[in-house]
Design a protein around this motif. Structure first.
Motif, PDB file in Angstrom:
ATOM      1  N   TRP A  80       0.833  -1.157  -0.040  1.00  0.00           N
ATOM      2  CA  TRP A  80      -0.057  -0.144   0.025  1.00  0.00           C
ATOM      3  C   TRP A  80       0.877   0.989  -0.122  1.00  0.00           C
ATOM      4  CZ3 TRP A  80      -5.225   0.176  -0.741  1.00  0.00           C
ATOM      5  CH2 TRP A  80      -5.696  -0.965  -0.632  1.00  0.00           C
ATOM      6  N   SER A 102      -7.987   2.301  -2.383  1.00  0.00           N
ATOM      7  CA  SER A 102      -9.005   2.856  -1.261  1.00  0.00           C
ATOM      8  C   SER A 102     -10.258   3.521  -1.759  1.00  0.00           C
ATOM      9  CB  SER A 102      -8.314   3.946  -0.612  1.00  0.00           C
ATOM     10  OG  SER A 102      -7.737   4.988  -1.355  1.00  0.00           O
ATOM     11  N   GLU A 306      -0.955  12.334   5.117  1.00  0.00           N
ATOM     12  CA  GLU A 306      -0.614  11.923   6.466  1.00  0.00           C
ATOM     13  C   GLU A 306      -1.862  11.941   7.462  1.00  0.00           C
ATOM     14  OE1 GLU A 306       2.500  14.483   7.512  1.00  0.00           O
ATOM     15  OE2 GLU A 306       4.364  12.952   6.760  1.00  0.00           O
ATOM     16  N   GLY A 308      -4.911  11.493   6.277  1.00  0.00           N
ATOM     17  CA  GLY A 308      -5.993  10.305   5.913  1.00  0.00           C
ATOM     18  C   GLY A 308      -6.899  10.867   4.677  1.00  0.00           C
ATOM     19  N   ARG A 309      -6.432  11.987   4.097  1.00  0.00           N
ATOM     20  CA  ARG A 309      -7.435  12.557   3.170  1.00  0.00           C
ATOM     21  C   ARG A 309      -7.262  11.908   1.642  1.00  0.00           C
ATOM     22  NH1 ARG A 309      -6.460  17.387   6.661  1.00  0.00           N
ATOM     23  NH2 ARG A 309      -4.746  17.883   5.498  1.00  0.00           N
ATOM     24  N   GLY A 311      -7.843   8.592   1.653  1.00  0.00           N
ATOM     25  CA  GLY A 311      -8.490   7.389   1.680  1.00  0.00           C
ATOM     26  C   GLY A 311      -7.736   6.580   2.765  1.00  0.00           C
ATOM     27  N   HIS A 312      -8.376   5.527   3.126  1.00  0.00           N
ATOM     28  CA  HIS A 312      -7.832   4.388   4.050  1.00  0.00           C
ATOM     29  C   HIS A 312      -7.832   3.108   3.307  1.00  0.00           C
ATOM     30  CE1 HIS A 312      -8.285   7.680   7.179  1.00  0.00           C
ATOM     31  NE2 HIS A 312      -9.407   7.819   6.457  1.00  0.00           N
ATOM     32  N   ILE A 313      -6.788   2.124   3.997  1.00  0.00           N
ATOM     33  CA  ILE A 313      -6.815   0.864   3.439  1.00  0.00           C
ATOM     34  C   ILE A 313      -7.932   0.304   3.969  1.00  0.00           C
ATOM     35  CG2 ILE A 313      -5.416  -1.157   3.691  1.00  0.00           C
ATOM     36  CD1 ILE A 313      -2.894   0.421   4.290  1.00  0.00           C
ATOM     37  N   MET A 318      -6.114  -4.952   6.124  1.00  0.00           N
ATOM     38  CA  MET A 318      -5.107  -4.417   7.343  1.00  0.00           C
ATOM     39  C   MET A 318      -4.833  -5.572   8.094  1.00  0.00           C
ATOM     40  SD  MET A 318      -6.830  -0.703   8.158  1.00  0.00           S
ATOM     41  CE  MET A 318      -5.478  -0.233   9.444  1.00  0.00           C
TER      42      MET A 318
END
Length: 325
Positions: A80, A102, A306, A308-309, A311-313, A318
């Motif tokens: 990722w 994401s 940093e 999180g804007r 997206g997220h895994i 995870m």
């Protein structure tokens, strides 16, 4: 090199032979790709950017992955990571790669398939060899091209295109000596299936020993030829071109390539990528996976990542450890 092919290329539509009044594009430079490690430690050959080809506008980067025969549990990928400001175009020739992002896109990129990911305003993704390839080993061969976006589209919404091998536009040269797979853009009046923000042309040609490929090429586009395998010449001047070399062509209206009578590559053909596009002619500031127009925009990209804007895994990716990481 399976890619997509046909039993009889003579049944395919034929590219028009350039008119005699059309100017053949001369060869400006020939560069040999340098090697380096990427992702979790897999080797790529990178013809640009390099000391010899500092700009390839509208392209940012070209990575030739393989061909390599992996032993069991030897294959590696790129876990990722983020992107912003451009598009990644991954074309698989041998083997398979699995992609997740994401934004909910992803899937398996099989032989002859193309994955077109527009990072735009920001996205997280991974690129890994298929678990079957990791467990059993096998041949892996592909190409990743980074296409820049103009300032007005760098913050476009991310999107994903899954182009199957069967969707590529297949044509042959005017004399039937070459198979040309058009991935995107217009080549000789034939359109590829890829939907592009930045106008480009992108194709993979397999030229038979002793055969010649000539095609009109958009005059307003840049033009380059990169050799995946085999050997031949480019341009009317007959400049020698072999595996891992990139020819940057000058101004003109047509492109010409010829295969040597004897080919040493795995397919017995001169395997060449043809690519070019409309130059964006804007400042380019790159910091790893971010390609923007200014240093401040790079700082903003790092800050957004940093925070999180981008997206997220997804939760299902995870936990545990994926094969090949």
């Amino acid at each position: 090199m399976p890619a997509i092919t046909v039993d009889d290329i003579l049944v395919l539509p034929r590219l028009p032979r350039p008119e005699q009044t059309m100017r053949q594009r001369p060869v400006r430079t020939v560069t040999t790709a340098h090697k380096q490690l990427e992702g979790a430690g897999f080797e790529v050959r990178r013809p640009f950017p390099s000391l010899d080809v500092r700009t390839a506008d509208p392209f940012i980067l070209l990575d030739h992955m393989g061909p390599v025969a992996y032993e069991p549990y030897q294959a590696k990928g790129a876990p990722w990571h983020p992107h912003r400001g451009f598009e990644t175009v991954t074309y698989m020739i041998d083997g398979t790669m699995v992609h997740h992002d994401s934004n909910g896109g992803g899937g398996t990129i099989a032989e002859g398939d193309t994955q077109w990911m527009t990072a735009g305003s920001g996205i997280l993704h991974d690129e890994l060899p298929a678990e079957e390839l990791v467990i059993s080993g096998g041949v892996f061969h592909g190409v990743q091209l980074w296409v820049n976006l103009p300032r007005s589209l760098k913050m476009a919404d991310p999107r994903y295109q899954d182009l199957r091998a069967s969707e590529l536009t297949l044509v042959t040269s005017h004399d039937g000596g070459a198979l040309v797979r058009i991935i995107a853009g217009n080549v000789g009046g034939y359109e590829g299936p890829g939907s592009t923000y930045t106008p480009i042309a992108y194709a993979h040609a397999s030229i038979s020993p002793g055969a010649r490929l000539e095609t009109p090429w958009p005059q307003e586009f840049t033009a380059m030829a990169y050799v995946l395998a085999g050997s031949g010449t480019v341009g009317d001047e007959g400049r020698t071109l072999t595996e891992g070399q990139l020819a940057v062509l000058g101004h003109g209206e047509a492109v010409a390539l010829a295969a040597d009578d004897r080919q040493e590559g795995p397919t017995g053909q001169f395997e060449v990528l043809l690519l070019g596009g409309a130059p964006i002619r804007e400042p380019v500031v790159q910091y790893g996976p971010f390609v923007m127009n200014s240093k401040q925009e790079i700082i903003d990209a790092v800050t957004d990542f940093e925070a999180g804007r981008m997206g997220h895994i997804p939760a299902e990716h995870m936990t545990g450890r994926r094969l090949g990481e």
